[in-house]
Design an enzyme around this catalytic site. Sequence first.
Site, PDB file in Angstrom:
ATOM      1  N   CYS A   9       0.866  -1.183   0.000  1.00 18.30           N
ATOM      2  CA  CYS A   9       0.000   0.000   0.000  1.00 18.30           C
ATOM      3  C   CYS A   9       0.901   1.231   0.000  1.00 18.30           C
ATOM      4  O   CYS A   9       2.073   1.143  -0.389  1.00 18.30           O
ATOM      5  CB  CYS A   9      -0.981  -0.014   1.168  1.00 18.30           C
ATOM      6  N   ASN A  12       2.159   1.509   4.437  1.00 19.38           N
ATOM      7  CA  ASN A  12       2.475   0.250   5.143  1.00 19.38           C
ATOM      8  C   ASN A  12       2.137   0.342   6.639  1.00 19.38           C
ATOM      9  O   ASN A  12       2.823  -0.252   7.469  1.00 19.38           O
ATOM     10  CB  ASN A  12       3.943  -0.166   4.932  1.00 19.38           C
ATOM     11  N   CYS A  14      -1.607   0.740   7.328  1.00 20.46           N
ATOM     12  CA  CYS A  14      -3.054   0.443   7.409  1.00 20.46           C
ATOM     13  C   CYS A  14      -3.429  -0.794   6.583  1.00 20.46           C
ATOM     14  O   CYS A  14      -3.682  -1.865   7.123  1.00 20.46           O
ATOM     15  CB  CYS A  14      -3.886   1.644   6.955  1.00 20.46           C
ATOM     16  N   ARG A  15      -3.492  -0.640   5.250  1.00 20.25           N
ATOM     17  CA  ARG A  15      -4.064  -1.710   4.419  1.00 20.25           C
ATOM     18  C   ARG A  15      -3.155  -2.917   4.265  1.00 20.25           C
ATOM     19  O   ARG A  15      -3.586  -4.059   4.477  1.00 20.25           O
ATOM     20  CB  ARG A  15      -4.443  -1.145   3.042  1.00 20.25           C
ATOM     21  N   SER A  16      -1.885  -2.688   3.862  1.00 14.85           N
ATOM     22  CA  SER A  16      -1.039  -3.878   3.620  1.00 14.85           C
ATOM     23  C   SER A  16      -0.689  -4.626   4.909  1.00 14.85           C
ATOM     24  O   SER A  16      -0.633  -5.867   4.880  1.00 14.85           O
ATOM     25  CB  SER A  16       0.198  -3.534   2.787  1.00 14.85           C
ATOM     26  N   ASP A 126      -8.342   3.666   0.957  1.00 12.95           N
ATOM     27  CA  ASP A 126      -7.395   4.096   1.990  1.00 12.95           C
ATOM     28  C   ASP A 126      -8.179   4.634   3.192  1.00 12.95           C
ATOM     29  O   ASP A 126      -8.899   5.630   3.057  1.00 12.95           O
ATOM     30  CB  ASP A 126      -6.504   5.182   1.388  1.00 12.95           C
TER      31      ASP A 126
END
Length: 157
Positions: A9, A12, A14-16, A126
């Site tokens: 993401c 690095n 939140c999402r990934s 995001d």
Amino acid sequence: MVTKVLFVCLGNICRSPTAHGVMAQKIVERGLIKRIRVDSAGTSDWHLGSLPDPRTLLAAKTRGYDLSDQRGRQVTRGDFDEFDFILAMDQQNLANLERIKPRHFAGHLGLFLDFLPNQPLREVPDPYHGGTQGFEQVLDLVEASCDALLTHILTTA
Ligand code: 4NP
């Protein structure tokens, strides 16, 4: 054969890291730790060495995923030599990855949600600048797409 998966993401945090932690737990639950390895990284260098965002940690913990061993890192060209699947959370991440991809890379570079058909989103939104509902949406999408990715790897790779 070991299949290596890298989730990418922007920050690095939140999402990934969420995808990394969810996939890692599914791998353990299914007895696949010798078959599939997983990691995550960001296209930016904004959060090097940082824990995931506190909201990410809390939302994941509430669903039983422990992300507290993770630390932020930036994706490198060397990652293309290491990983078989490099999966971007959104189109901007993917464009940045395409820019650094070595010519010889023979693995799969694409959007993570491409493994999850029959739903309208192509990107994991995001959640960083939004409210808690965004972190729940990330988890919903990530859990479903990890299941689809696992099926893909086990039937094709
Ligand atoms: P991520 O979210 O890419 O899912 O980790 C973000 C984290 C931090 C920032 C942006 C997005 N930031 O602007 O610092």
